[in-house]
Motif scaffolding. Structure first.
Motif, PDB file in Angstrom:
ATOM      1  N   UNK A 134       1.148  -1.058   0.447  1.00 62.51           N
ATOM      2  CA  UNK A 134       0.076   0.090  -0.190  1.00 62.51           C
ATOM      3  C   UNK A 134       0.961   1.502   0.254  1.00 62.51           C
ATOM      4  N   UNK A 135       1.963   0.658   0.775  1.00 64.66           N
ATOM      5  CA  UNK A 135       2.751   2.730   0.555  1.00 64.66           C
ATOM      6  C   UNK A 135       3.558   2.638  -0.274  1.00 64.66           C
ATOM      7  N   UNK A 136       3.865   1.232  -1.326  1.00 58.43           N
ATOM      8  CA  UNK A 136       4.772   1.788  -2.576  1.00 58.43           C
ATOM      9  C   UNK A 136       3.296   2.101  -3.408  1.00 58.43           C
ATOM     10  N   UNK A 137       2.147   1.288  -3.704  1.00 56.04           N
ATOM     11  CA  UNK A 137       1.021   2.679  -4.166  1.00 56.04           C
ATOM     12  C   UNK A 137       0.948   3.942  -3.918  1.00 56.04           C
ATOM     13  N   UNK A 138       1.182   4.430  -2.441  1.00 55.88           N
ATOM     14  CA  UNK A 138       0.903   6.056  -2.725  1.00 55.88           C
ATOM     15  C   UNK A 138       2.634   6.878  -2.965  1.00 55.88           C
ATOM     16  N   UNK A 139       3.467   6.031  -3.329  1.00 52.75           N
ATOM     17  CA  UNK A 139       4.435   6.582  -3.496  1.00 52.75           C
ATOM     18  C   UNK A 139       5.006   6.179  -5.083  1.00 52.75           C
ATOM     19  N   UNK A 140       4.266   4.988  -5.922  1.00 53.31           N
ATOM     20  CA  UNK A 140       3.510   5.288  -7.348  1.00 53.31           C
ATOM     21  C   UNK A 140       2.581   6.422  -7.784  1.00 53.31           C
ATOM     22  N   UNK A 141       1.904   6.890  -7.360  1.00 51.74           N
ATOM     23  CA  UNK A 141       1.098   7.402  -7.183  1.00 51.74           C
ATOM     24  C   UNK A 141       1.232   8.882  -7.737  1.00 51.74           C
ATOM     25  N   UNK A 142       1.939   9.410  -6.448  1.00 55.94           N
ATOM     26  CA  UNK A 142       2.195  10.111  -6.315  1.00 55.94           C
ATOM     27  C   UNK A 142       3.756  10.150  -8.143  1.00 55.94           C
ATOM     28  N   UNK A 143       4.430   9.813  -8.265  1.00 53.77           N
ATOM     29  CA  UNK A 143       5.252   9.743  -9.563  1.00 53.77           C
ATOM     30  C   UNK A 143       5.222  10.008 -10.574  1.00 53.77           C
ATOM     31  N   UNK A 144       3.493   9.605 -10.706  1.00 51.64           N
ATOM     32  CA  UNK A 144       2.775   9.584 -11.687  1.00 51.64           C
ATOM     33  C   UNK A 144       2.056  10.446 -11.955  1.00 51.64           C
ATOM     34  N   UNK A 145       1.132  11.496 -10.917  1.00 50.48           N
ATOM     35  CA  UNK A 145       0.394  12.284 -11.162  1.00 50.48           C
ATOM     36  C   UNK A 145       0.788  12.515 -12.584  1.00 50.48           C
ATOM     37  N   UNK A 146       1.453  13.305 -12.263  1.00 52.54           N
ATOM     38  CA  UNK A 146       0.523  13.783 -14.600  1.00 52.54           C
ATOM     39  C   UNK A 146       0.240  13.105 -15.630  1.00 52.54           C
ATOM     40  N   UNK A 147       0.766  11.476 -15.573  1.00 54.06           N
ATOM     41  CA  UNK A 147       0.386  10.996 -16.147  1.00 54.06           C
ATOM     42  C   UNK A 147      -1.234  10.701 -16.069  1.00 54.06           C
ATOM     43  N   UNK A 148      -0.942  10.683 -14.561  1.00 52.14           N
ATOM     44  CA  UNK A 148      -3.207   9.673 -14.724  1.00 52.14           C
ATOM     45  C   UNK A 148      -3.751  11.929 -14.114  1.00 52.14           C
ATOM     46  N   UNK A 149      -3.363  12.175 -14.219  1.00 55.16           N
ATOM     47  CA  UNK A 149      -4.023  13.175 -14.713  1.00 55.16           C
ATOM     48  C   UNK A 149      -4.790  13.247 -12.952  1.00 55.16           C
ATOM     49  N   UNK A 150      -3.899  13.603 -11.785  1.00 56.71           N
ATOM     50  CA  UNK A 150      -3.865  13.672 -10.627  1.00 56.71           C
ATOM     51  C   UNK A 150      -3.029  14.400  -8.976  1.00 56.71           C
ATOM     52  N   UNK A 151      -4.097  15.903  -8.932  1.00 50.66           N
ATOM     53  CA  UNK A 151      -2.970  16.315  -7.962  1.00 50.66           C
ATOM     54  C   UNK A 151      -2.472  15.978  -7.014  1.00 50.66           C
ATOM     55  N   UNK A 152      -1.312  16.416  -7.012  1.00 48.97           N
ATOM     56  CA  UNK A 152      -0.737  15.782  -6.252  1.00 48.97           C
ATOM     57  C   UNK A 152      -0.973  16.203  -4.113  1.00 48.97           C
ATOM     58  N   UNK A 153      -0.826  17.533  -4.612  1.00 47.99           N
ATOM     59  CA  UNK A 153      -1.058  17.619  -2.640  1.00 47.99           C
ATOM     60  C   UNK A 153      -2.213  17.505  -2.927  1.00 47.99           C
ATOM     61  N   UNK A 154      -3.471  17.124  -3.146  1.00 48.35           N
ATOM     62  CA  UNK A 154      -4.975  16.179  -2.920  1.00 48.35           C
ATOM     63  C   UNK A 154      -4.961  15.065  -3.120  1.00 48.35           C
ATOM     64  N   UNK A 155      -3.905  13.439  -2.068  1.00 53.88           N
ATOM     65  CA  UNK A 155      -4.301  12.902  -2.207  1.00 53.88           C
ATOM     66  C   UNK A 155      -4.565  12.039  -0.694  1.00 53.88           C
ATOM     67  N   UNK A 156      -5.519  11.901  -0.934  1.00 49.76           N
ATOM     68  CA  UNK A 156      -6.878  11.000   0.813  1.00 49.76           C
ATOM     69  C   UNK A 156      -6.185   9.793   0.802  1.00 49.76           C
ATOM     70  N   UNK A 157      -5.795   8.681   1.883  1.00 52.72           N
ATOM     71  CA  UNK A 157      -5.512   7.711   2.398  1.00 52.72           C
ATOM     72  C   UNK A 157      -6.880   6.822   2.790  1.00 52.72           C
ATOM     73  N   UNK A 158      -7.332   6.080   2.316  1.00 57.35           N
ATOM     74  CA  UNK A 158      -8.534   5.533   2.122  1.00 57.35           C
ATOM     75  C   UNK A 158      -8.167   4.465   2.865  1.00 57.35           C
ATOM     76  N   UNK A 184      -4.912  13.651   3.733  1.00 55.41           N
ATOM     77  CA  UNK A 184      -5.743  13.457   4.727  1.00 55.41           C
ATOM     78  C   UNK A 184      -5.881  11.503   5.716  1.00 55.41           C
ATOM     79  N   UNK A 185      -6.191  11.086   6.307  1.00 54.60           N
ATOM     80  CA  UNK A 185      -6.742   9.831   7.019  1.00 54.60           C
ATOM     81  C   UNK A 185      -8.772   9.896   6.896  1.00 54.60           C
ATOM     82  N   UNK A 186      -9.160   8.828   5.642  1.00 53.06           N
ATOM     83  CA  UNK A 186     -10.263   8.224   5.731  1.00 53.06           C
ATOM     84  C   UNK A 186     -10.843   7.254   6.529  1.00 53.06           C
TER      85      UNK A 186
END
Length: 317
Positions: A134-158, A184-186
Protein backbone atom coordinates in the motif's frame (compact mmCIF):
# COMPACT_ATOMS: atom_id res chain seq x y z
CA UNK A 1 -19.81 -10.14 27.56
CA UNK A 2 -22.07 -7.10 27.34
CA UNK A 3 -25.45 -7.69 25.71
CA UNK A 4 -25.30 -5.79 22.41
CA UNK A 5 -27.72 -2.96 21.78
CA UNK A 6 -27.87 -3.06 18.01
CA UNK A 7 -30.24 -0.60 16.37
CA UNK A 8 -33.51 -2.45 15.54
CA UNK A 9 -33.35 -1.58 11.84
CA UNK A 10 -29.76 -2.81 11.67
CA UNK A 11 -30.57 -5.93 13.68
CA UNK A 12 -33.13 -6.89 11.02
CA UNK A 13 -30.48 -6.44 8.33
CA UNK A 14 -28.12 -8.82 10.17
CA UNK A 15 -30.37 -11.78 9.40
CA UNK A 16 -29.39 -11.39 5.75
CA UNK A 17 -25.75 -10.44 6.31
CA UNK A 18 -24.88 -13.62 8.19
CA UNK A 19 -25.15 -15.82 5.13
CA UNK A 20 -22.49 -13.79 3.33
CA UNK A 21 -20.29 -12.67 6.21
CA UNK A 22 -20.57 -14.92 9.28
CA UNK A 23 -19.86 -13.21 12.61
CA UNK A 24 -17.12 -15.66 13.57
CA UNK A 25 -14.32 -16.36 11.09
CA UNK A 26 -11.76 -19.07 11.84
CA UNK A 27 -8.76 -19.95 9.64
CA UNK A 28 -10.78 -22.76 8.07
CA UNK A 29 -13.27 -20.21 6.72
CA UNK A 30 -10.72 -18.10 4.82
CA UNK A 31 -11.28 -19.92 1.48
CA UNK A 32 -15.06 -19.46 1.85
CA UNK A 33 -14.65 -15.77 2.68
CA UNK A 34 -12.45 -15.22 -0.37
CA UNK A 35 -15.37 -16.40 -2.49
CA UNK A 36 -18.14 -14.81 -0.44
CA UNK A 37 -16.55 -11.36 -0.02
CA UNK A 38 -15.23 -11.09 -3.56
CA UNK A 39 -16.67 -8.14 -5.45
CA UNK A 40 -19.49 -8.74 -7.90
CA UNK A 41 -19.38 -8.42 -11.68
CA UNK A 42 -17.90 -5.11 -12.77
CA UNK A 43 -20.92 -4.07 -14.83
CA UNK A 44 -23.22 -4.57 -11.84
CA UNK A 45 -20.93 -2.57 -9.53
CA UNK A 46 -20.85 0.35 -11.94
CA UNK A 47 -24.48 0.24 -13.09
CA UNK A 48 -25.99 3.71 -13.08
CA UNK A 49 -22.70 5.44 -12.26
CA UNK A 50 -21.29 8.02 -14.67
CA UNK A 51 -17.71 6.77 -14.35
CA UNK A 52 -14.96 5.15 -16.38
CA UNK A 53 -12.46 2.55 -15.14
CA UNK A 54 -8.85 2.02 -16.17
CA UNK A 55 -7.11 -1.13 -14.93
CA UNK A 56 -3.38 -0.70 -14.49
CA UNK A 57 -0.34 -2.35 -12.89
CA UNK A 58 2.24 -0.82 -10.57
CA UNK A 59 5.39 -2.00 -8.72
CA UNK A 60 4.56 -3.14 -5.21
CA UNK A 61 6.83 -4.13 -2.34
CA UNK A 62 10.18 -5.53 -3.53
CA UNK A 63 9.15 -4.99 -7.14
CA UNK A 64 6.15 -7.33 -7.26
CA UNK A 65 3.76 -6.35 -10.05
CA UNK A 66 0.36 -5.48 -8.55
CA UNK A 67 -2.99 -4.41 -9.98
CA UNK A 68 -5.05 -1.30 -9.34
CA UNK A 69 -8.02 0.44 -10.90
CA UNK A 70 -8.51 4.16 -11.47
CA UNK A 71 -12.17 5.19 -11.46
CA UNK A 72 -12.83 8.64 -12.94
CA UNK A 73 -15.90 10.80 -13.57
CA UNK A 74 -17.14 10.61 -17.14
CA UNK A 75 -16.29 13.56 -19.34
CA UNK A 76 -13.87 15.18 -16.90
CA UNK A 77 -10.34 16.02 -17.93
CA UNK A 78 -7.45 17.68 -16.18
CA UNK A 79 -5.89 17.13 -12.79
CA UNK A 80 -8.33 15.93 -10.11
CA UNK A 81 -8.13 15.09 -6.40
CA UNK A 82 -7.91 11.38 -5.61
CA UNK A 83 -8.84 8.84 -2.98
CA UNK A 84 -6.19 6.13 -2.68
CA UNK A 85 -8.29 3.32 -1.19
CA UNK A 86 -7.41 0.03 0.49
CA UNK A 87 -10.18 -2.53 0.76
CA UNK A 88 -11.55 -4.28 3.84
CA UNK A 89 -11.39 -8.00 4.57
CA UNK A 90 -9.41 -8.55 7.75
CA UNK A 91 -6.09 -8.64 5.83
CA UNK A 92 -7.11 -12.10 4.57
CA UNK A 93 -9.74 -11.66 1.84
CA UNK A 94 -11.47 -9.11 -0.37
CA UNK A 95 -10.30 -7.44 -3.56
CA UNK A 96 -9.91 -3.90 -4.85
CA UNK A 97 -13.68 -3.43 -5.32
CA UNK A 98 -14.88 -5.25 -2.18
CA UNK A 99 -16.92 -2.85 -0.03
CA UNK A 100 -16.17 0.05 -2.38
CA UNK A 101 -19.77 0.91 -3.27
CA UNK A 102 -19.83 4.20 -1.36
CA UNK A 103 -16.39 5.21 -2.62
CA UNK A 104 -17.54 4.58 -6.19
CA UNK A 105 -20.48 6.95 -5.77
CA UNK A 106 -18.13 9.71 -4.57
CA UNK A 107 -16.30 9.74 -7.91
CA UNK A 108 -19.13 11.32 -9.88
CA UNK A 109 -20.72 13.12 -6.91
CA UNK A 110 -17.56 15.01 -5.94
CA UNK A 111 -15.61 14.95 -9.19
CA UNK A 112 -12.62 13.00 -7.86
CA UNK A 113 -10.67 9.96 -8.96
CA UNK A 114 -10.68 6.72 -6.98
CA UNK A 115 -7.53 4.60 -7.05
CA UNK A 116 -8.19 1.20 -5.51
CA UNK A 117 -5.37 -1.26 -4.93
CA UNK A 118 -4.99 -5.04 -5.04
CA UNK A 119 -2.54 -5.47 -2.14
CA UNK A 120 -1.35 -8.98 -1.29
CA UNK A 121 -3.18 -10.86 1.44
CA UNK A 122 -2.21 -12.75 4.60
CA UNK A 123 -1.52 -15.45 5.61
CA UNK A 124 0.38 -16.22 2.38
CA UNK A 125 1.73 -12.67 2.48
CA UNK A 126 2.23 -11.64 6.13
CA UNK A 127 3.47 -8.34 7.51
CA UNK A 128 5.16 -6.25 6.18
CA UNK A 129 3.90 -7.16 2.69
CA UNK A 130 0.32 -5.72 2.84
CA UNK A 131 1.27 -2.32 4.27
CA UNK A 132 4.41 -2.09 2.14
CA UNK A 133 2.33 -2.83 -0.98
CA UNK A 134 0.00 0.00 0.00
CA UNK A 135 2.89 2.37 0.69
CA UNK A 136 4.37 1.47 -2.70
CA UNK A 137 1.01 2.41 -4.23
CA UNK A 138 1.24 5.89 -2.67
CA UNK A 139 4.82 6.39 -3.90
CA UNK A 140 3.91 5.20 -7.39
CA UNK A 141 0.79 7.37 -7.50
CA UNK A 142 2.68 10.53 -6.59
CA UNK A 143 5.41 9.75 -9.13
CA UNK A 144 2.78 9.30 -11.86
CA UNK A 145 0.38 12.11 -10.99
CA UNK A 146 1.03 14.00 -14.23
CA UNK A 147 0.32 10.96 -16.40
CA UNK A 148 -2.69 9.93 -14.31
CA UNK A 149 -4.08 13.49 -14.11
CA UNK A 150 -4.12 13.56 -10.31
CA UNK A 151 -3.38 16.57 -8.12
CA UNK A 152 -0.38 15.52 -5.96
CA UNK A 153 -1.43 17.91 -3.18
CA UNK A 154 -4.91 16.41 -2.88
CA UNK A 155 -4.44 12.68 -2.36
CA UNK A 156 -6.50 11.18 0.45
CA UNK A 157 -5.64 7.83 2.06
CA UNK A 158 -8.85 5.87 2.58
CA UNK A 159 -9.89 2.49 3.88
CA UNK A 160 -12.42 0.54 5.89
CA UNK A 161 -11.63 -1.94 8.66
CA UNK A 162 -8.35 -3.66 7.68
CA UNK A 163 -8.01 -1.14 4.84
CA UNK A 164 -8.26 1.71 7.34
CA UNK A 165 -5.52 0.16 9.44
CA UNK A 166 -3.39 -0.06 6.31
CA UNK A 167 -4.12 3.59 5.49
CA UNK A 168 -2.94 4.63 8.96
CA UNK A 169 0.14 2.43 8.59
CA UNK A 170 0.94 4.03 5.24
CA UNK A 171 0.63 7.51 6.76
CA UNK A 172 3.10 6.53 9.50
CA UNK A 173 5.53 5.07 6.95
CA UNK A 174 5.32 8.18 4.77
CA UNK A 175 6.02 10.44 7.75
CA UNK A 176 8.94 8.37 9.05
CA UNK A 177 10.56 7.83 5.64
CA UNK A 178 10.06 11.39 4.46
CA UNK A 179 7.82 10.03 1.72
CA UNK A 180 4.80 11.52 -0.04
CA UNK A 181 2.38 13.28 2.28
CA UNK A 182 -1.34 12.68 1.89
CA UNK A 183 -3.78 15.50 2.68
CA UNK A 184 -5.93 13.32 4.94
CA UNK A 185 -6.82 9.88 6.30
CA UNK A 186 -10.34 8.49 5.93
CA UNK A 187 -10.48 5.70 8.53
CA UNK A 188 -13.77 3.83 8.68
CA UNK A 189 -14.00 1.56 11.77
CA UNK A 190 -10.23 0.93 11.60
CA UNK A 191 -8.44 -2.29 12.55
CA UNK A 192 -5.57 -0.82 14.59
CA UNK A 193 -4.51 -2.99 17.52
CA UNK A 194 -3.47 -6.64 17.58
CA UNK A 195 -3.40 -6.80 21.39
CA UNK A 196 -7.16 -6.92 21.95
CA UNK A 197 -6.86 -5.08 25.25
CA UNK A 198 -9.81 -2.70 25.07
CA UNK A 199 -13.17 -3.49 26.62
CA UNK A 200 -14.97 -3.57 23.28
CA UNK A 201 -12.42 -6.02 21.83
CA UNK A 202 -13.83 -8.77 24.02
CA UNK A 203 -17.51 -7.76 24.20
CA UNK A 204 -18.75 -9.36 20.98
CA UNK A 205 -18.66 -13.11 20.37
CA UNK A 206 -20.78 -14.61 17.58
CA UNK A 207 -22.58 -11.30 17.12
CA UNK A 208 -22.75 -8.85 14.23
CA UNK A 209 -19.89 -8.70 11.73
CA UNK A 210 -16.30 -9.36 12.80
CA UNK A 211 -16.28 -10.63 16.38
CA UNK A 212 -13.42 -11.31 18.81
CA UNK A 213 -12.46 -14.64 17.22
CA UNK A 214 -12.52 -13.15 13.71
CA UNK A 215 -10.21 -10.39 14.88
CA UNK A 216 -7.80 -12.87 16.42
CA UNK A 217 -7.86 -14.87 13.19
CA UNK A 218 -7.02 -11.81 11.11
CA UNK A 219 -4.19 -10.61 13.31
CA UNK A 220 -2.65 -14.07 13.58
CA UNK A 221 -2.79 -14.44 9.79
CA UNK A 222 -0.90 -11.14 9.44
CA UNK A 223 1.55 -11.47 12.33
CA UNK A 224 1.88 -15.19 13.08
CA UNK A 225 3.29 -16.05 16.48
CA UNK A 226 4.38 -12.47 17.16
CA UNK A 227 0.77 -11.30 17.61
CA UNK A 228 0.33 -9.53 20.95
CA UNK A 229 4.08 -9.48 21.66
CA UNK A 230 6.50 -6.58 21.95
CA UNK A 231 7.87 -7.42 18.49
CA UNK A 232 4.90 -6.07 16.52
CA UNK A 233 5.57 -3.04 14.34
CA UNK A 234 3.46 0.12 14.61
CA UNK A 235 3.13 0.01 10.83
CA UNK A 236 1.25 -3.28 11.19
CA UNK A 237 -0.77 -2.16 14.21
CA UNK A 238 -0.89 1.67 14.23
CA UNK A 239 -2.37 1.80 17.75
CA UNK A 240 1.12 0.83 18.94
CA UNK A 241 2.68 4.01 17.56
CA UNK A 242 4.04 6.13 20.40
CA UNK A 243 4.12 9.34 18.35
CA UNK A 244 1.19 10.36 16.13
CA UNK A 245 2.36 13.90 15.45
CA UNK A 246 2.88 14.98 11.88
CA UNK A 247 0.15 12.77 10.45
CA UNK A 248 -2.45 14.16 8.03
CA UNK A 249 -5.88 15.22 9.26
CA UNK A 250 -8.20 12.32 9.98
CA UNK A 251 -11.81 11.23 9.86
CA UNK A 252 -12.68 8.23 12.05
CA UNK A 253 -16.08 6.61 12.40
CA UNK A 254 -17.10 3.49 14.27
CA UNK A 255 -20.20 1.87 15.75
CA UNK A 256 -20.97 1.40 19.42
CA UNK A 257 -21.75 -2.28 18.81
CA UNK A 258 -18.44 -3.50 17.44
CA UNK A 259 -15.04 -4.55 18.72
CA UNK A 260 -13.16 -1.63 17.16
CA UNK A 261 -15.16 0.98 19.09
CA UNK A 262 -12.70 1.65 21.90
CA UNK A 263 -9.46 1.45 19.92
CA UNK A 264 -10.93 3.88 17.37
CA UNK A 265 -11.93 6.38 20.06
CA UNK A 266 -8.55 6.08 21.76
CA UNK A 267 -6.72 6.57 18.47
CA UNK A 268 -8.78 9.70 17.74
CA UNK A 269 -8.00 11.09 21.20
CA UNK A 270 -4.29 10.46 20.71
CA UNK A 271 -4.39 12.19 17.33
CA UNK A 272 -5.99 15.22 18.99
CA UNK A 273 -3.32 15.23 21.69
CA UNK A 274 -0.65 15.08 18.97
CA UNK A 275 -2.13 18.15 17.28
CA UNK A 276 -3.66 16.29 14.32
CA UNK A 277 -7.06 17.69 13.23
CA UNK A 278 -9.46 14.79 13.66
CA UNK A 279 -13.20 14.29 13.25
CA UNK A 280 -14.69 11.37 15.20
CA UNK A 281 -18.16 9.83 14.90
CA UNK A 282 -19.38 7.00 17.14
CA UNK A 283 -22.68 5.74 15.76
CA UNK A 284 -25.21 4.44 18.31
CA UNK A 285 -26.40 0.90 17.70
CA UNK A 286 -24.18 0.39 14.65
CA UNK A 287 -22.42 -2.91 14.02
CA UNK A 288 -19.15 -3.23 12.13
CA UNK A 289 -19.35 -2.18 8.46
CA UNK A 290 -23.11 -1.68 8.60
CA UNK A 291 -22.80 0.97 5.89
CA UNK A 292 -21.41 -1.70 3.53
CA UNK A 293 -23.93 -4.41 4.40
CA UNK A 294 -27.02 -2.30 5.10
CA UNK A 295 -26.56 1.05 3.31
CA UNK A 296 -30.32 1.61 3.12
CA UNK A 297 -30.73 1.94 6.90
CA UNK A 298 -31.10 5.27 8.70
CA UNK A 299 -27.81 5.07 10.60
CA UNK A 300 -25.84 3.89 7.57
CA UNK A 301 -27.18 6.77 5.50
CA UNK A 302 -26.12 9.21 8.23
CA UNK A 303 -22.66 7.63 8.30
CA UNK A 304 -22.29 8.02 4.55
CA UNK A 305 -23.45 11.66 4.64
CA UNK A 306 -20.99 12.62 7.37
CA UNK A 307 -18.13 10.88 5.57
CA UNK A 308 -18.99 12.47 2.23
CA UNK A 309 -19.13 15.93 3.78
CA UNK A 310 -15.65 15.47 5.31
CA UNK A 311 -14.18 14.22 2.03
CA UNK A 312 -15.71 17.20 0.24
CA UNK A 313 -14.21 19.66 2.74
CA UNK A 314 -10.83 17.94 2.64
CA UNK A 315 -10.41 17.45 -1.11
CA UNK A 316 -12.46 20.38 -2.40
CA UNK A 317 -11.67 23.35 -0.15
Amino acid sequence: MRHPRIDPELRAALTIVGGVFPPTITPELIPFMRRSYASGPRDELLAGLAVTVDDIEFPGYQGALLSASIVSPEGTGGSLPALLAFHSGGMMFGDRFSGMDVALTLVAELGVRLVTVEYRLAPAHPHPIPVEDCYAALVWLVEETAALQIDPDRILLAGASAGAGLAAGVALLARDRGGPQACGMLLDYPMLDDRGVTASASEFDGIGVWDRVSNETGWRALLGESVGSDDVSEYAAPARATDLSGLPSAFIDVGTEEIFRDESVEFAARLWHAGVPTELHVWPGAFHACDIFAPHTTIARAMIRARTDWVRRTLLP
